[in-house]
Design a protein around this motif. Structure first.
Motif, PDB file in Angstrom:
ATOM      1  N   TYR A 135       0.835  -1.203   0.000  1.00  0.00           N
ATOM      2  CA  TYR A 135       0.000   0.000   0.000  1.00  0.00           C
ATOM      3  C   TYR A 135       0.871   1.254   0.000  1.00  0.00           C
ATOM      4  N   PHE A 136       1.859   1.287   0.897  1.00  0.00           N
ATOM      5  CA  PHE A 136       2.674   2.490   1.055  1.00  0.00           C
ATOM      6  C   PHE A 136       3.749   2.642  -0.018  1.00  0.00           C
ATOM      7  N   ILE A 137       4.341   1.549  -0.452  1.00  0.00           N
ATOM      8  CA  ILE A 137       5.450   1.628  -1.411  1.00  0.00           C
ATOM      9  C   ILE A 137       4.954   1.645  -2.856  1.00  0.00           C
ATOM     10  N   PHE A 138       4.023   0.740  -3.173  1.00  0.00           N
ATOM     11  CA  PHE A 138       3.570   0.592  -4.561  1.00  0.00           C
ATOM     12  C   PHE A 138       2.203   1.224  -4.812  1.00  0.00           C
ATOM     13  N   HIS A 139       1.609   1.787  -3.761  1.00  0.00           N
ATOM     14  CA  HIS A 139       0.300   2.439  -3.855  1.00  0.00           C
ATOM     15  C   HIS A 139      -0.771   1.489  -4.381  1.00  0.00           C
ATOM     16  N   GLU A 140      -0.661   0.226  -3.960  1.00  0.00           N
ATOM     17  CA  GLU A 140      -1.672  -0.755  -4.345  1.00  0.00           C
ATOM     18  C   GLU A 140      -2.947  -0.514  -3.536  1.00  0.00           C
ATOM     19  N   PRO A 141      -4.089  -0.777  -4.137  1.00  0.00           N
ATOM     20  CA  PRO A 141      -5.350  -0.475  -3.447  1.00  0.00           C
ATOM     21  C   PRO A 141      -5.627  -1.419  -2.276  1.00  0.00           C
ATOM     22  N   ILE A 142      -6.310  -0.882  -1.296  1.00  0.00           N
ATOM     23  CA  ILE A 142      -6.786  -1.677  -0.163  1.00  0.00           C
ATOM     24  C   ILE A 142      -8.295  -1.527  -0.126  1.00  0.00           C
ATOM     25  N   ASN A 143      -8.984  -2.654  -0.020  1.00  0.00           N
ATOM     26  CA  ASN A 143     -10.437  -2.592   0.127  1.00  0.00           C
ATOM     27  C   ASN A 143     -10.836  -3.357   1.381  1.00  0.00           C
ATOM     28  N   TRP A 144     -12.110  -3.306   1.702  1.00  0.00           N
ATOM     29  CA  TRP A 144     -12.586  -3.910   2.941  1.00  0.00           C
ATOM     30  C   TRP A 144     -12.427  -5.421   2.947  1.00  0.00           C
ATOM     31  N   LEU A 145     -12.563  -6.062   1.806  1.00  0.00           N
ATOM     32  CA  LEU A 145     -12.365  -7.516   1.760  1.00  0.00           C
ATOM     33  C   LEU A 145     -10.928  -7.882   2.102  1.00  0.00           C
ATOM     34  N   ARG A 146      -9.972  -7.138   1.579  1.00  0.00           N
ATOM     35  CA  ARG A 146      -8.563  -7.401   1.898  1.00  0.00           C
ATOM     36  C   ARG A 146      -8.276  -7.141   3.372  1.00  0.00           C
ATOM     37  N   ILE A 147      -8.825  -6.059   3.883  1.00  0.00           N
ATOM     38  CA  ILE A 147      -8.634  -5.761   5.306  1.00  0.00           C
ATOM     39  C   ILE A 147      -9.231  -6.875   6.160  1.00  0.00           C
ATOM     40  N   GLY A 148     -10.424  -7.327   5.787  1.00  0.00           N
ATOM     41  CA  GLY A 148     -11.052  -8.444   6.507  1.00  0.00           C
ATOM     42  C   GLY A 148     -10.191  -9.697   6.468  1.00  0.00           C
ATOM     43  N   GLY A 149      -9.628  -9.994   5.317  1.00  0.00           N
ATOM     44  CA  GLY A 149      -8.740 -11.148   5.199  1.00  0.00           C
ATOM     45  C   GLY A 149      -7.521 -11.026   6.092  1.00  0.00           C
ATOM     46  N   MET A 150      -6.941  -9.849   6.137  1.00  0.00           N
ATOM     47  CA  MET A 150      -5.775  -9.626   6.993  1.00  0.00           C
ATOM     48  C   MET A 150      -6.144  -9.780   8.463  1.00  0.00           C
ATOM     49  N   LEU A 151      -7.335  -9.319   8.833  1.00  0.00           N
ATOM     50  CA  LEU A 151      -7.774  -9.461  10.223  1.00  0.00           C
ATOM     51  C   LEU A 151      -7.955 -10.932  10.589  1.00  0.00           C
ATOM     52  N   PHE A 152      -8.469 -11.733   9.660  1.00  0.00           N
ATOM     53  CA  PHE A 152      -8.588 -13.171   9.908  1.00  0.00           C
ATOM     54  C   PHE A 152      -7.212 -13.812  10.082  1.00  0.00           C
ATOM     55  N   ILE A 153      -6.266 -13.402   9.244  1.00  0.00           N
ATOM     56  CA  ILE A 153      -4.902 -13.932   9.368  1.00  0.00           C
ATOM     57  C   ILE A 153      -4.323 -13.571  10.730  1.00  0.00           C
ATOM     58  N   LEU A 154      -4.474 -12.310  11.128  1.00  0.00           N
ATOM     59  CA  LEU A 154      -3.958 -11.876  12.427  1.00  0.00           C
ATOM     60  C   LEU A 154      -4.638 -12.613  13.578  1.00  0.00           C
ATOM     61  N   ALA A 155      -5.919 -12.861  13.448  1.00  0.00           N
ATOM     62  CA  ALA A 155      -6.634 -13.598  14.491  1.00  0.00           C
ATOM     63  C   ALA A 155      -6.090 -15.030  14.590  1.00  0.00           C
ATOM     64  N   GLY A 156      -5.855 -15.660  13.457  1.00  0.00           N
ATOM     65  CA  GLY A 156      -5.296 -17.016  13.455  1.00  0.00           C
ATOM     66  C   GLY A 156      -3.909 -17.063  14.068  1.00  0.00           C
ATOM     67  N   ILE A 157      -3.087 -16.103  13.719  1.00  0.00           N
ATOM     68  CA  ILE A 157      -1.732 -16.054  14.283  1.00  0.00           C
ATOM     69  C   ILE A 157      -1.794 -15.851  15.791  1.00  0.00           C
ATOM     70  N   THR A 158      -2.695 -15.001  16.235  1.00  0.00           N
ATOM     71  CA  THR A 158      -2.848 -14.753  17.675  1.00  0.00           C
ATOM     72  C   THR A 158      -3.250 -16.026  18.401  1.00  0.00           C
ATOM     73  N   LEU A 159      -4.187 -16.766  17.830  1.00  0.00           N
ATOM     74  CA  LEU A 159      -4.622 -18.028  18.460  1.00  0.00           C
ATOM     75  C   LEU A 159      -3.460 -19.019  18.544  1.00  0.00           C
ATOM     76  N   VAL A 160      -2.689 -19.129  17.492  1.00  0.00           N
ATOM     77  CA  VAL A 160      -1.555 -20.059  17.508  1.00  0.00           C
ATOM     78  C   VAL A 160      -0.510 -19.605  18.519  1.00  0.00           C
ATOM     79  N   ALA A 161      -0.237 -18.306  18.569  1.00  0.00           N
ATOM     80  CA  ALA A 161       0.782 -17.781  19.484  1.00  0.00           C
ATOM     81  C   ALA A 161       0.402 -18.026  20.948  1.00  0.00           C
ATOM     82  N   LYS A 162      -0.885 -18.010  21.239  1.00  0.00           N
ATOM     83  CA  LYS A 162      -1.325 -18.212  22.621  1.00  0.00           C
ATOM     84  C   LYS A 162      -1.440 -19.687  22.994  1.00  0.00           C
ATOM     85  N   SER A 163      -1.264 -20.567  22.029  1.00  0.00           N
ATOM     86  CA  SER A 163      -1.417 -22.002  22.331  1.00  0.00           C
ATOM     87  C   SER A 163      -0.200 -22.581  22.993  1.00  0.00           C
TER      88      SER A 163
END
Length: 114
Positions: free
Chosen positions: A86-114
């Motif tokens: 987004y910052f370097i190449f000015h690629e677009p961000i939309n709500w679906l991509r943000i939602g996907g990233m939030l799911f990834i972060l949620a999964g990583i958080t669950l694994v990290a706490k296990s």
């Protein structure tokens, strides 16, 4: 904590390698008369070097951490590259991509706490 730091460093270096690949790909010439070696630009070589460093650090981390714990952390690379794109190449961000990233972060958080 030190083991997690090794994982994060490996993932971050790998993400920077991906960004270098993108820079190199953007510089490649679309000329069928040019060989592949002539098309390869220095950012691609840098990306390969960074991948090598990332791999060495990753192996060091795997000596100490379970693979089933460490491997999901590689997904952080997606998040790093997403933000950098987004910052370097000015690629677009939309709500679906943000939602996907939030799911990834949620999964990583669950694994990290296990």
């Amino acid at each position: 904590m030190k083991d997690l730091l090794l994982i994060l460093i490996s993932v971050a270096i790998g993400a920077v390698g991906q960004i270098a690949f993108k820079f190199g790909a953007m510089q490649m010439v679309e000329n069928p008369g040019i060989t592949l070696l002539e098309k390869i630009k220095w950012p691609i070589v840098l990306g390969l070097f960074l991948y090598g460093i990332s791999t060495i650090i990753w192996i060091m981390a795997l000596k100490k951490v379970e693979l089933s714990y460490a491997y999901p952390m590689v997904s952080l690379g997606y998040v790093f590259v997403f933000i950098a794109s987004y910052f370097i190449f000015h690629e677009p961000i939309n709500w679906l991509r943000i939602g996907g990233m939030l799911f990834i972060l949620a999964g990583i958080t669950l694994v990290a706490k296990s």
